[in-house]
Design a protein around this motif. Structure first.
Motif, mmCIF file in Angstrom:
data_model
loop_
_atom_site.group_PDB
_atom_site.id
_atom_site.type_symbol
_atom_site.label_atom_id
_atom_site.label_comp_id
_atom_site.label_asym_id
_atom_site.label_seq_id
_atom_site.Cartn_x
_atom_site.Cartn_y
_atom_site.Cartn_z
ATOM 1 N N GLY A 95 -6.995 1.130 -11.326
ATOM 2 C CA GLY A 95 -7.955 0.816 -12.373
ATOM 3 C C GLY A 95 -9.396 0.832 -11.909
ATOM 4 O O GLY A 95 -10.269 0.263 -12.558
ATOM 5 N N LYS A 96 -9.666 1.508 -10.793
ATOM 6 C CA LYS A 96 -11.027 1.551 -10.256
ATOM 7 C C LYS A 96 -11.839 2.721 -10.778
ATOM 8 O O LYS A 96 -13.044 2.764 -10.587
ATOM 9 C CB LYS A 96 -10.994 1.597 -8.717
ATOM 10 N N THR A 97 -11.198 3.691 -11.398
ATOM 11 C CA THR A 97 -11.901 4.824 -11.994
ATOM 12 C C THR A 97 -11.133 5.276 -13.229
ATOM 13 O O THR A 97 -9.906 5.185 -13.252
ATOM 14 C CB THR A 97 -12.048 5.999 -10.999
ATOM 15 N N PRO A 98 -11.833 5.743 -14.252
ATOM 16 C CA PRO A 98 -11.149 6.252 -15.435
ATOM 17 C C PRO A 98 -10.665 7.692 -15.258
ATOM 18 O O PRO A 98 -9.988 8.229 -16.119
ATOM 19 C CB PRO A 98 -12.218 6.158 -16.526
ATOM 20 N N HIS A 99 -11.014 8.305 -14.144
ATOM 21 C CA HIS A 99 -10.665 9.700 -13.883
ATOM 22 C C HIS A 99 -9.345 9.768 -13.120
ATOM 23 O O HIS A 99 -9.241 9.234 -12.022
ATOM 24 C CB HIS A 99 -11.769 10.395 -13.079
ATOM 25 N N ARG A 100 -8.366 10.423 -13.695
ATOM 26 C CA ARG A 100 -7.033 10.459 -13.086
ATOM 27 C C ARG A 100 -7.017 11.062 -11.686
ATOM 28 O O ARG A 100 -6.212 10.660 -10.854
ATOM 29 C CB ARG A 100 -6.051 11.207 -13.981
ATOM 30 N N GLN A 101 -7.859 12.004 -11.446
ATOM 31 C CA GLN A 101 -7.907 12.614 -10.115
ATOM 32 C C GLN A 101 -8.933 11.939 -9.210
ATOM 33 O O GLN A 101 -9.130 12.343 -8.080
ATOM 34 C CB GLN A 101 -8.210 14.116 -10.215
ATOM 35 N N GLY A 102 -9.582 10.909 -9.713
ATOM 36 C CA GLY A 102 -10.607 10.217 -8.936
ATOM 37 C C GLY A 102 -11.887 11.019 -8.913
ATOM 38 O O GLY A 102 -11.917 12.180 -9.299
ATOM 39 N N GLY A 148 0.880 12.109 -9.775
ATOM 40 C CA GLY A 148 -0.215 13.084 -9.662
ATOM 41 C C GLY A 148 -1.575 12.532 -10.018
ATOM 42 O O GLY A 148 -2.398 13.216 -10.629
ATOM 43 N N VAL A 149 -1.809 11.272 -9.669
ATOM 44 C CA VAL A 149 -3.099 10.635 -9.929
ATOM 45 C C VAL A 149 -3.656 10.090 -8.620
ATOM 46 O O VAL A 149 -2.950 10.023 -7.609
ATOM 47 C CB VAL A 149 -2.975 9.485 -10.964
ATOM 48 N N SER A 150 -4.910 9.682 -8.642
ATOM 49 C CA SER A 150 -5.504 9.079 -7.449
ATOM 50 C C SER A 150 -5.123 7.607 -7.374
ATOM 51 O O SER A 150 -4.789 6.977 -8.382
ATOM 52 C CB SER A 150 -7.032 9.211 -7.480
ATOM 53 N N CYS A 151 -5.171 7.062 -6.183
ATOM 54 C CA CYS A 151 -4.918 5.626 -6.003
ATOM 55 C C CYS A 151 -5.966 4.811 -6.746
ATOM 56 O O CYS A 151 -5.649 3.762 -7.312
ATOM 57 C CB CYS A 151 -4.917 5.259 -4.513
ATOM 58 N N LEU A 194 0.816 -1.211 0.000
ATOM 59 C CA LEU A 194 0.000 0.000 0.000
ATOM 60 C C LEU A 194 0.849 1.260 0.000
ATOM 61 O O LEU A 194 0.527 2.230 -0.690
ATOM 62 C CB LEU A 194 -0.938 -0.016 1.214
ATOM 63 N N ASP A 195 1.945 1.269 0.730
ATOM 64 C CA ASP A 195 2.794 2.457 0.771
ATOM 65 C C ASP A 195 3.351 2.801 -0.608
ATOM 66 O O ASP A 195 3.442 3.971 -0.983
ATOM 67 C CB ASP A 195 3.916 2.311 1.794
ATOM 68 N N PHE A 196 3.677 1.780 -1.407
ATOM 69 C CA PHE A 196 4.170 2.027 -2.764
ATOM 70 C C PHE A 196 3.064 2.609 -3.640
ATOM 71 O O PHE A 196 3.314 3.511 -4.445
ATOM 72 C CB PHE A 196 4.727 0.745 -3.396
ATOM 73 N N ILE A 197 1.862 2.114 -3.490
ATOM 74 C CA ILE A 197 0.737 2.633 -4.270
ATOM 75 C C ILE A 197 0.528 4.113 -3.980
ATOM 76 O O ILE A 197 0.373 4.924 -4.893
ATOM 77 C CB ILE A 197 -0.546 1.828 -3.999
ATOM 78 N N VAL A 198 0.559 4.478 -2.711
ATOM 79 C CA VAL A 198 0.364 5.880 -2.319
ATOM 80 C C VAL A 198 1.508 6.741 -2.852
ATOM 81 O O VAL A 198 1.268 7.821 -3.418
ATOM 82 C CB VAL A 198 0.223 6.006 -0.790
ATOM 83 N N ARG A 199 2.750 6.297 -2.692
ATOM 84 C CA ARG A 199 3.912 7.045 -3.210
ATOM 85 C C ARG A 199 3.817 7.222 -4.717
ATOM 86 O O ARG A 199 4.098 8.305 -5.251
ATOM 87 C CB ARG A 199 5.222 6.319 -2.880
ATOM 88 N N THR A 200 3.429 6.165 -5.414
ATOM 89 C CA THR A 200 3.338 6.212 -6.870
ATOM 90 C C THR A 200 2.231 7.153 -7.332
ATOM 91 O O THR A 200 2.410 7.924 -8.280
ATOM 92 C CB THR A 200 3.112 4.795 -7.438
ATOM 93 N N ALA A 201 1.095 7.102 -6.659
ATOM 94 C CA ALA A 201 -0.007 8.013 -7.002
ATOM 95 C C ALA A 201 0.431 9.467 -6.821
ATOM 96 O O ALA A 201 0.155 10.310 -7.688
ATOM 97 C CB ALA A 201 -1.234 7.701 -6.148
ATOM 98 N N ASP A 202 1.124 9.751 -5.735
ATOM 99 C CA ASP A 202 1.640 11.108 -5.505
ATOM 100 C C ASP A 202 2.677 11.484 -6.569
ATOM 101 O O ASP A 202 2.683 12.604 -7.071
ATOM 102 C CB ASP A 202 2.257 11.228 -4.115
ATOM 103 N N TYR A 203 3.542 10.564 -6.901
ATOM 104 C CA TYR A 203 4.617 10.799 -7.867
ATOM 105 C C TYR A 203 4.059 11.171 -9.243
ATOM 106 O O TYR A 203 4.549 12.092 -9.894
ATOM 107 C CB TYR A 203 5.489 9.539 -7.958
#
Length: 108
Positions: A65-72, A57-60, A46-55
């Protein structure tokens, strides 16, 4: 994890023109491990997912793949939960239903 994560992870990196080596260094992991994540060989934490989303600039949710919207999709709920006498549903319930329908129709 699901099959969307490796594909989206690779797509985001390539879209930004970042090498696998640089992305791995920036994310604090080895290039080999990032390669395994991108190929779906290994699952990350989970920590990698959060870091990657921040890196990137997208939502987790987008990254997974739970939403097509980059910002959620954000649920906008009014401050008060006043009853609506028109249909008997509280504003919060109406907002949840409305936002859910918006997401479903957006996907279709």
């Amino acid at each position: 994890m699901n099959s969307d994560f490796p594909r989206i992870l690779t797509l985001l990196r390539k879209e930004q023109g970042i090498s696998q080596k640089k992305a791995a260094a920036d994310l604090g992991i080895s290039q080999a491990l990032l390669s395994h994540y991108e190929k779906g060989i290994r699952e990350c934490g989970l920590d990698f997912i959060v870091r990657t989303a921040d890196y990137y600039g997208v939502s987790c949710d987008y990254l997974l793949g739970k939403t097509p919207h980059r910002q959620g999709e954000k649920l906008h709920v009014p401050e008060t939960e006043e009853e609506d006498t028109h249909d008997g549903l509280p504003n919060v319930s109406r907002k949840i239903i409305s936002n859910s329908l918006h997401i479903v129709f957006g996907i279709l």
